[in-house]
Design an enzyme around this catalytic site. Structure first.
Site, PDB file in Angstrom:
ATOM      1  N   GLY A   1       0.832  -1.185   0.000  1.00  0.00           N
ATOM      2  CA  GLY A   1       0.000   0.000   0.000  1.00  0.00           C
ATOM      3  C   GLY A   1       0.873   1.242   0.000  1.00  0.00           C
ATOM      4  O   GLY A   1       2.070   1.180   0.287  1.00  0.00           O
TER       5      GLY A   1
ATOM      6  N   MET B   1       2.071   5.020   1.346  1.00  0.00           N
ATOM      7  CA  MET B   1       2.382   5.494   2.694  1.00  0.00           C
ATOM      8  C   MET B   1       1.069   5.719   3.452  1.00  0.00           C
ATOM      9  O   MET B   1       0.067   6.101   2.850  1.00  0.00           O
ATOM     10  CB  MET B   1       3.161   6.821   2.627  1.00  0.00           C
ATOM     11  CG  MET B   1       4.460   6.761   1.857  1.00  0.00           C
ATOM     12  SD  MET B   1       5.789   5.952   2.725  1.00  0.00           S
ATOM     13  CE  MET B   1       6.195   7.136   3.961  1.00  0.00           C
TER      14      MET B   1
ATOM     15  N   THR C   1       2.115  -1.351   9.010  1.00  0.00           N
ATOM     16  CA  THR C   1       2.737  -1.758  10.271  1.00  0.00           C
ATOM     17  C   THR C   1       1.681  -2.071  11.327  1.00  0.00           C
ATOM     18  O   THR C   1       1.834  -3.022  12.098  1.00  0.00           O
ATOM     19  CB  THR C   1       3.717  -0.677  10.763  1.00  0.00           C
ATOM     20  OG1 THR C   1       4.696  -0.447   9.730  1.00  0.00           O
ATOM     21  CG2 THR C   1       4.425  -1.110  12.036  1.00  0.00           C
TER      22      THR C   1
ATOM     23  N   ASP D   1       8.137  -6.404   7.835  1.00  0.00           N
ATOM     24  CA  ASP D   1       7.807  -5.012   7.549  1.00  0.00           C
ATOM     25  C   ASP D   1       8.860  -4.438   6.604  1.00  0.00           C
ATOM     26  O   ASP D   1      10.000  -4.907   6.565  1.00  0.00           O
ATOM     27  CB  ASP D   1       7.787  -4.210   8.861  1.00  0.00           C
ATOM     28  CG  ASP D   1       7.021  -2.904   8.750  1.00  0.00           C
ATOM     29  OD1 ASP D   1       6.276  -2.709   7.772  1.00  0.00           O
ATOM     30  OD2 ASP D   1       7.167  -2.064   9.656  1.00  0.00           O
ATOM     31  N   GLU D   2       8.469  -3.408   5.858  1.00  0.00           N
ATOM     32  CA  GLU D   2       9.367  -2.732   4.906  1.00  0.00           C
ATOM     33  C   GLU D   2       9.940  -3.727   3.895  1.00  0.00           C
ATOM     34  O   GLU D   2      11.118  -3.691   3.529  1.00  0.00           O
ATOM     35  CB  GLU D   2      10.486  -1.988   5.635  1.00  0.00           C
ATOM     36  CG  GLU D   2      10.009  -0.974   6.659  1.00  0.00           C
ATOM     37  CD  GLU D   2       9.244   0.206   6.075  1.00  0.00           C
ATOM     38  OE1 GLU D   2       9.230   0.380   4.848  1.00  0.00           O
ATOM     39  OE2 GLU D   2       8.656   0.959   6.872  1.00  0.00           O
TER      40      GLU D   2
ATOM     41  N   GLN E   1       9.678  -3.934   0.810  1.00  0.00           N
ATOM     42  CA  GLN E   1      10.166  -3.383  -0.457  1.00  0.00           C
ATOM     43  C   GLN E   1      11.687  -3.308  -0.490  1.00  0.00           C
ATOM     44  O   GLN E   1      12.290  -3.331  -1.552  1.00  0.00           O
ATOM     45  CB  GLN E   1       9.564  -1.991  -0.727  1.00  0.00           C
ATOM     46  CG  GLN E   1      10.084  -0.882   0.158  1.00  0.00           C
ATOM     47  CD  GLN E   1       9.279  -0.710   1.438  1.00  0.00           C
ATOM     48  OE1 GLN E   1       8.463  -1.547   1.782  1.00  0.00           O
ATOM     49  NE2 GLN E   1       9.498   0.384   2.143  1.00  0.00           N
TER      50      GLN E   1
ATOM     51  N   MET F   1      14.662   7.717   3.729  1.00  0.00           N
ATOM     52  CA  MET F   1      13.751   7.410   4.828  1.00  0.00           C
ATOM     53  C   MET F   1      13.007   8.678   5.226  1.00  0.00           C
ATOM     54  O   MET F   1      13.577   9.761   5.263  1.00  0.00           O
ATOM     55  CB  MET F   1      14.513   6.847   6.030  1.00  0.00           C
ATOM     56  CG  MET F   1      15.269   5.557   5.733  1.00  0.00           C
ATOM     57  SD  MET F   1      14.334   4.289   4.867  1.00  0.00           S
ATOM     58  CE  MET F   1      13.081   3.929   6.048  1.00  0.00           C
TER      59      MET F   1
ATOM     60  N   TYR G   1       6.936  12.520   2.491  1.00  0.00           N
ATOM     61  CA  TYR G   1       6.109  11.784   1.530  1.00  0.00           C
ATOM     62  C   TYR G   1       4.625  11.981   1.818  1.00  0.00           C
ATOM     63  O   TYR G   1       4.216  12.042   2.974  1.00  0.00           O
ATOM     64  CB  TYR G   1       6.387  10.274   1.609  1.00  0.00           C
ATOM     65  CG  TYR G   1       7.773   9.888   1.184  1.00  0.00           C
ATOM     66  CD1 TYR G   1       8.085   9.699  -0.154  1.00  0.00           C
ATOM     67  CD2 TYR G   1       8.776   9.701   2.130  1.00  0.00           C
ATOM     68  CE1 TYR G   1       9.357   9.335  -0.544  1.00  0.00           C
ATOM     69  CE2 TYR G   1      10.060   9.337   1.749  1.00  0.00           C
ATOM     70  CZ  TYR G   1      10.339   9.156   0.411  1.00  0.00           C
ATOM     71  OH  TYR G   1      11.600   8.805   0.029  1.00  0.00           O
TER      72      TYR G   1
END
Length: 190
Positions: free
Chosen positions: A9, A11, A16, A85-86, A88, A170, A176
Site C-alpha cells: 500500500g 504510505m 505496520t 515489515d518494509e 520493499q 527514509m 512523503y
C-alpha cells in the site's frame, strides 16, 4: 498449507499496524510469531517496527547478507508465522528465502511494504514479491489532497514535489504524501 503473502500500500495505509494486529492474534492463541524488518529502515528505534499511532514491537533486522531461511530454520521454538515489515527493501535472495520458508518449512510468511517508489518504479523486494507471492493484496488509503484512493507516493522537499533522486530516502509525512495519480502529477502544495 502455508503461503507467501505480499500486502502492499501507499504510505499511511496501515501496513505496520496490520503486522502488529496479526502478531497479536497469533500470540493470543499461544503461537510464536517472528517479526522482521529491513535494516535499511533506520527511522526511530532501529530494532523495532513502529506504527504511526505509536505502537511498536521488537523486530529482527534483515541485512543484505541475512539468510532469512536459515534464521527461521535454526530457531528452537516452533514458529507459526513470519511477519516482515518494509519488504520493499528486501533483495531477490531474501524473497527466495521466504519462498523456501513457506515451501520447505511449511510456515506462512506475510510481508508488508510499498509497491512503488516516489518515481513510480518498483522496489527490488516488491518486484520479486509480486512474482513469487501466493497471495497479493492492496491495502488502501486516501489521497492527501482528495478523497480518491492513493496508489502513489509523492516525495516533497521544501514544499515542492520531487520526481528524481535516490530511490531510498527514509521519511514520513515530512517527506512523503500518499496520493492518487492526478495529484501525483498535479499536487496541491499551496
Amino acid at each position: 498449507m502455508a503461503q507467501l503473502f505480499f500486502r502492499y500500500g501507499a504510505m499511511n495505509s496501515g501496513k505496520t499496524m496490520e503486522i502488529l494486529k496479526v502478531a497479536h492474534n497469533y500470540e493470543e492463541q499461544g503461537k510464536k510469531v517472528v517479526i522482521m524488518k529491513s535494516a535499511v529502515d533506520t527511522r526511530d528505534d532501529v530494532n523495532y517496527i513502529t506504527s504511526r499511532v505509536g505502537l511498536k514491537r521488537k523486530a529482527y533486522l534483515i541485512n543484505d547478507d541475512t539468510d532469512i531461511y536459515q534464521v527461521i530454520k535454526d530457531m528452537d521454538d516452533k514458529v507459526s508465522c513470519v511477519l516482515i515489515d518494509e519488504a520493499q527493501f528486501l533483495s531477490k535472495h531474501h524473497v527466495i528465502d521466504l519462498t523456501k520458508i513457506v515451501d520447505e518449512l511449511n510456515i506462512p510468511v506475510m510481508t508488508f511494504g510499498l509497491k512503488n517508489d516516489f518515481r513510480n518504479e518498483l522496489f527490488e523486494g516488491s518486484k520479486y514479491l509480486l512474482l513469487f507471492a501466493d497471495k497479493i493484496e492492496e491495502m488502501k488509503t486516501i489521497c492527501w489532497f482528495c478523497e480518491k484512493k492513493a496508489s502513489m507516493n509523492l516525495r516533497i522537499n521544501n514544499g515542492k514535489p520531487v520526481y528524481t533522486g535516490d530511490q531510498i530516502q527514509m521519511g514520513g509525512n515530512e517527506s512523503y504524501y500518499p496520493v492518487c495519480r492526478k495529484h501525483y502529477f498535479h499536487p496541491n502544495l499551496k
